[in-house]
Design a protein around this motif. Structure first.
Motif, mmCIF file in Angstrom:
data_model
loop_
_atom_site.group_PDB
_atom_site.id
_atom_site.type_symbol
_atom_site.label_atom_id
_atom_site.label_comp_id
_atom_site.label_asym_id
_atom_site.label_seq_id
_atom_site.Cartn_x
_atom_site.Cartn_y
_atom_site.Cartn_z
ATOM 1 N N ASP A 1 -29.832 36.607 0.040
ATOM 2 C CA ASP A 1 -31.067 37.365 0.225
ATOM 3 C C ASP A 1 -30.912 38.784 -0.332
ATOM 4 O OD1 ASP A 1 -33.742 37.388 2.109
ATOM 5 O OD2 ASP A 1 -32.732 39.330 2.121
ATOM 6 N N GLU A 2 -29.780 39.381 -0.059
ATOM 7 C CA GLU A 2 -29.559 40.752 -0.539
ATOM 8 C C GLU A 2 -29.497 40.802 -2.055
ATOM 9 O OE1 GLU A 2 -26.059 41.989 1.517
ATOM 10 O OE2 GLU A 2 -27.106 42.305 3.427
ATOM 11 N N SER B 1 -33.178 3.422 5.212
ATOM 12 C CA SER B 1 -34.462 3.827 5.782
ATOM 13 C C SER B 1 -34.984 5.112 5.130
ATOM 14 C CB SER B 1 -34.306 4.067 7.280
ATOM 15 O OG SER B 1 -33.535 5.220 7.482
ATOM 16 N N ILE B 2 -36.215 5.425 5.446
ATOM 17 C CA ILE B 2 -36.793 6.677 4.951
ATOM 18 C C ILE B 2 -35.982 7.862 5.439
ATOM 19 C CG2 ILE B 2 -38.797 8.204 5.130
ATOM 20 C CD1 ILE B 2 -40.523 5.695 5.209
ATOM 21 N N THR B 3 -35.563 7.780 6.671
ATOM 22 C CA THR B 3 -34.777 8.876 7.225
ATOM 23 C C THR B 3 -33.510 9.092 6.413
ATOM 24 O OG1 THR B 3 -35.594 8.346 9.422
ATOM 25 C CG2 THR B 3 -33.640 9.730 9.289
ATOM 26 N N ASP B 4 -32.936 8.021 5.945
ATOM 27 C CA ASP B 4 -31.719 8.164 5.145
ATOM 28 C C ASP B 4 -31.988 8.853 3.814
ATOM 29 O OD1 ASP B 4 -30.182 6.863 7.038
ATOM 30 O OD2 ASP B 4 -30.714 4.898 6.250
ATOM 31 N N LEU B 5 -33.205 8.728 3.345
ATOM 32 C CA LEU B 5 -33.529 9.289 2.037
ATOM 33 C C LEU B 5 -34.206 10.657 2.108
ATOM 34 C CD1 LEU B 5 -34.791 6.167 0.100
ATOM 35 C CD2 LEU B 5 -32.805 7.578 -0.431
ATOM 36 N N GLU B 6 -34.430 11.160 3.261
ATOM 37 C CA GLU B 6 -35.133 12.439 3.347
ATOM 38 C C GLU B 6 -34.252 13.547 2.800
ATOM 39 O OE1 GLU B 6 -35.650 12.445 7.517
ATOM 40 O OE2 GLU B 6 -34.245 14.077 7.808
ATOM 41 N N PRO B 7 -34.880 14.546 2.205
ATOM 42 C CA PRO B 7 -34.086 15.667 1.694
ATOM 43 C C PRO B 7 -33.472 16.414 2.863
ATOM 44 C CG PRO B 7 -36.415 16.175 1.549
ATOM 45 C CD PRO B 7 -36.322 14.741 1.973
ATOM 46 N N PRO B 8 -32.389 17.089 2.615
ATOM 47 C CA PRO B 8 -31.789 17.877 3.692
ATOM 48 C C PRO B 8 -32.804 18.869 4.250
ATOM 49 C CG PRO B 8 -30.342 17.767 1.798
ATOM 50 C CD PRO B 8 -31.651 17.180 1.368
ATOM 51 N N ALA B 9 -32.665 19.170 5.516
ATOM 52 C CA ALA B 9 -33.583 20.122 6.144
ATOM 53 C C ALA B 9 -33.525 21.469 5.429
ATOM 54 C CB ALA B 9 -33.210 20.304 7.600
ATOM 55 N N ALA B 10 -34.671 22.129 5.401
ATOM 56 C CA ALA B 10 -34.720 23.447 4.768
ATOM 57 C C ALA B 10 -33.782 24.401 5.490
ATOM 58 C CB ALA B 10 -36.151 23.973 4.797
ATOM 59 N N ARG B 11 -33.190 25.271 4.708
ATOM 60 C CA ARG B 11 -32.258 26.257 5.281
ATOM 61 C C ARG B 11 -32.772 27.670 5.025
ATOM 62 N NH1 ARG B 11 -27.656 24.198 7.025
ATOM 63 N NH2 ARG B 11 -27.051 22.113 6.317
ATOM 64 N N ASP B 12 -32.339 28.555 5.880
ATOM 65 C CA ASP B 12 -32.628 29.961 5.628
ATOM 66 C C ASP B 12 -31.813 30.431 4.429
ATOM 67 O OD1 ASP B 12 -34.345 30.105 7.767
ATOM 68 O OD2 ASP B 12 -32.803 30.810 9.163
ATOM 69 N N ILE B 13 -32.299 31.459 3.788
ATOM 70 C CA ILE B 13 -31.541 32.049 2.692
ATOM 71 C C ILE B 13 -30.372 32.830 3.296
ATOM 72 C CG2 ILE B 13 -31.625 33.630 0.736
ATOM 73 C CD1 ILE B 13 -34.619 33.098 0.554
ATOM 74 N N PRO B 14 -29.158 32.534 2.881
ATOM 75 C CA PRO B 14 -28.026 33.291 3.424
ATOM 76 C C PRO B 14 -28.195 34.793 3.178
ATOM 77 C CG PRO B 14 -27.260 31.400 2.185
ATOM 78 C CD PRO B 14 -28.729 31.516 1.913
ATOM 79 N N ARG B 15 -27.639 35.563 4.083
ATOM 80 C CA ARG B 15 -27.850 37.012 4.007
ATOM 81 C C ARG B 15 -27.403 37.594 2.661
ATOM 82 N NH1 ARG B 15 -25.623 40.594 8.825
ATOM 83 N NH2 ARG B 15 -27.173 39.290 9.858
ATOM 84 N N ALA B 16 -26.214 37.188 2.213
ATOM 85 C CA ALA B 16 -25.718 37.736 0.947
ATOM 86 C C ALA B 16 -26.635 37.341 -0.210
ATOM 87 C CB ALA B 16 -24.297 37.244 0.686
ATOM 88 N N ARG C 1 -33.015 40.463 -3.423
ATOM 89 C CA ARG C 1 -33.794 41.689 -3.212
ATOM 90 C C ARG C 1 -33.345 42.807 -4.147
ATOM 91 N NH1 ARG C 1 -36.970 41.374 1.412
ATOM 92 N NH2 ARG C 1 -36.451 39.601 2.725
ATOM 93 N N ARG C 2 -32.040 42.878 -4.390
ATOM 94 C CA ARG C 2 -31.550 43.902 -5.323
ATOM 95 C C ARG C 2 -32.137 43.675 -6.706
ATOM 96 N NH1 ARG C 2 -25.676 43.758 -3.517
ATOM 97 N NH2 ARG C 2 -25.305 42.722 -5.479
ATOM 98 N N THR C 3 -32.199 42.411 -7.107
ATOM 99 C CA THR C 3 -32.782 42.092 -8.406
ATOM 100 C C THR C 3 -34.241 42.525 -8.458
ATOM 101 O OG1 THR C 3 -31.315 40.197 -8.668
ATOM 102 C CG2 THR C 3 -33.298 40.228 -10.027
ATOM 103 N N LEU C 4 -34.972 42.217 -7.386
ATOM 104 C CA LEU C 4 -36.392 42.564 -7.364
ATOM 105 C C LEU C 4 -36.579 44.082 -7.368
ATOM 106 C CD1 LEU C 4 -37.802 39.942 -4.837
ATOM 107 C CD2 LEU C 4 -37.687 39.820 -7.320
ATOM 108 N N ARG C 5 -35.759 44.768 -6.584
ATOM 109 C CA ARG C 5 -35.888 46.231 -6.547
ATOM 110 C C ARG C 5 -35.570 46.841 -7.907
ATOM 111 N NH1 ARG C 5 -32.788 46.184 -0.808
ATOM 112 N NH2 ARG C 5 -34.606 45.619 0.458
#
Lengths: 227, 204
Positions: free
Chosen positions: A19-20, A2-17, A23-27
């Motif tokens: 993300d850090e 089914s379509i549900t079987d083929l859907e991409p995994p749900a979006a996830r938050d960026i893990p804290r590490a 951000r260090r790269t950007l800074r």
């Protein structure tokens, strides 16, 4: 299925590490304040990069004893910067040098280790030298460029083994100093049990930034003889 | 204007003036979407981190040449940059995924709860299978499909992201639909998704 079987995994938050790290790269990029719309002059070149033409003469002795081109980085020493800030700067510079090398020297070719081999060698080294792998990221300026962070309860033992560890992870074919490496760039960081950086060795091999750097926190020896 | 309330265009004006806080505000706003889009295009969370970092780094480096209208969003540019980076990177990395799963799990487990690590490994496997199916399309059609179905961009935004006319977006998507329909036995579900419109679970 089914379509549900083929859907991409749900979006996830960026893990804290993660993300850090981003951000260090950007800074670091902002701090560098490179001119807009141009690639920055590689700071690595400013402080450590050894011109290819000078490599052979400069490092024959070092090569004989260590097999790798490295130079101490006087102005990236502890100074007024924290170890974490120094390491952030080195990693940012390394990344920029890879980018510039890929753009200016795309023809250079490196015999990357086969898929899975780097991981296997790293695991073996971890067992031998008593460290754990905190992070393994493989950048792709043109080919692979590994960035590895390891953690050790006894960092001095790992640091003493860094030349051997690096030669295992990034083997070199016989030939001139600036060629024959498995990777176009390699970044290896050691942190102590509290997560404080104590050592970094890093190199890039595409022109015009062929060369490397090493840095150790106060109280720790540099693993390579100065170039 | 407070960063949180500022429009993308206002933030971008600050970025162009050299304000790093504005760049981080844009990362706060769009970083998660870029990160998940990069994952969906690579099936690899580690690559997604690398690419997300590279996308925002590129935005900073090229800030002088990026212009937003007063109501414009930076997201199409960011996803277009991600698409370009993915297009040009070594395909070899994709083959590392399976071999690196265990090692990634070990180091990721130091920072993340174990169940999160397991879920992310599952994500990579699921997404890898989906990308394998998508790979039957020509690259240009893959890119349009990914931006449409997995990033929820409009035709206009896809055109902006890829730097092509909107008619080209329409025609590539139409060809992709036709081609996917012809793969009915193996890729019909994705074809159905396109035929029906948005993917039901695109998340921002």
């Amino acid at each position: 299925m089914s379509i549900t079987d083929l859907e991409p995994p749900a979006a996830r938050d960026i893990p804290r590490a993660t993300d850090e790290r981003i951000r260090r790269t950007l800074r670091a990029a902002v701090a560098e304040s490179a001119p807009a719309a141009t690639w920055p002059r590689a700071p690595l070149r400013r402080v450590v990069v050894v011109a290819v033409a000078a490599v052979a003469a400069l490092t024959l002795a070092a090569l004989a004893s260590t097999g790798i081109l490295q130079r101490a980085v006087g102005d990236l020493g502890p100074g007024t910067k924290s170890p974490a800030a120094v390491v952030d700067q080195i990693r940012s510079d390394w990344t920029k040098s890879l980018t510039e090398g890929a753009a200016k020297d795309p023809a250079a070719s490196f015999q990357n280790l086969p898929s899975g081999e780097l991981e296997a060698r790293l695991a073996a080294a971890a067992k031998s030298y008593g460290f754990s792998v905190r992070d393994l990221t493989i950048l792709h300026p043109k080919q692979d460029a590994p960035a590895i962070v390891v953690q050790a309860a006894a960092p001095a033992k790992v640091i003493a083994g860094v030349p051997a560890i690096m030669r295992t992870l990034d083997p070199k074919a016989p030939g001139a100093d600036n060629e024959g490496w498995a990777y176009e760039g390699f970044f290896f960081e050691v942190v102590d049990k509290s997560g404080r950086p104590v050592l970094v060795v890093a190199n890039t091999w595409r022109s015009p930034n062929a060369g490397g750097t090493q840095w150790a926190a106060p109280g720790y020896e540099l693993p390579y003889a100065h170039g | 204007v407070a960063l949180r309330e500022a429009t993308d265009a206002e933030l971008w004006a600050a970025v162009r003036a050299g304000t790093g806080d504005a760049l981080e505000a844009l990362f706060d706003r769009h970083g998660r979407t870029v990160y998940n889009f990069c994952f969906r295009r690579t099936a690899n969370w580690s690559d997604a981190e690398e690419l997300t970092s590279a996308v925002f780094f590129a935005a900073w480096q090229k800030r002088a040449s990026i212009h937003l209208t007063h109501d414009g969003s930076l997201l199409p540019w960011l996803l277009g940059a991600a698409t370009n980076l993915i297009r040009n990177r070594s395909r070899r990395m994709a083959r590392f995924a399976r071999a690196m799963t265990q090692l990634r799990g070990q180091h990721a487990a130091e920072a993340d709860p174990a169940d999160e690590v397991a879920d992310r490994i599952d994500d990579e496997r699921t997404m890898g299978e989906l990308l394998t199916r998508l790979s039957r399309l020509p690259r240009r059609e893959q890119e349009v499909v990914a931006l449409y179905a997995w990033a929820d961009l409009s035709y206009q935004e896809i055109a902006q992201a890829l730097g092509v006319p909107i008619g080209t977006v329409r025609s590539r998507l139409a060809r992709a639909r036709t081609r996917l329909a012809s793969f009915a036995d193996t890729a019909g579900d994705l074809g159905n998704t396109l035929a029906e419109g948005r993917h039901p679970h695109v998340d921002h």
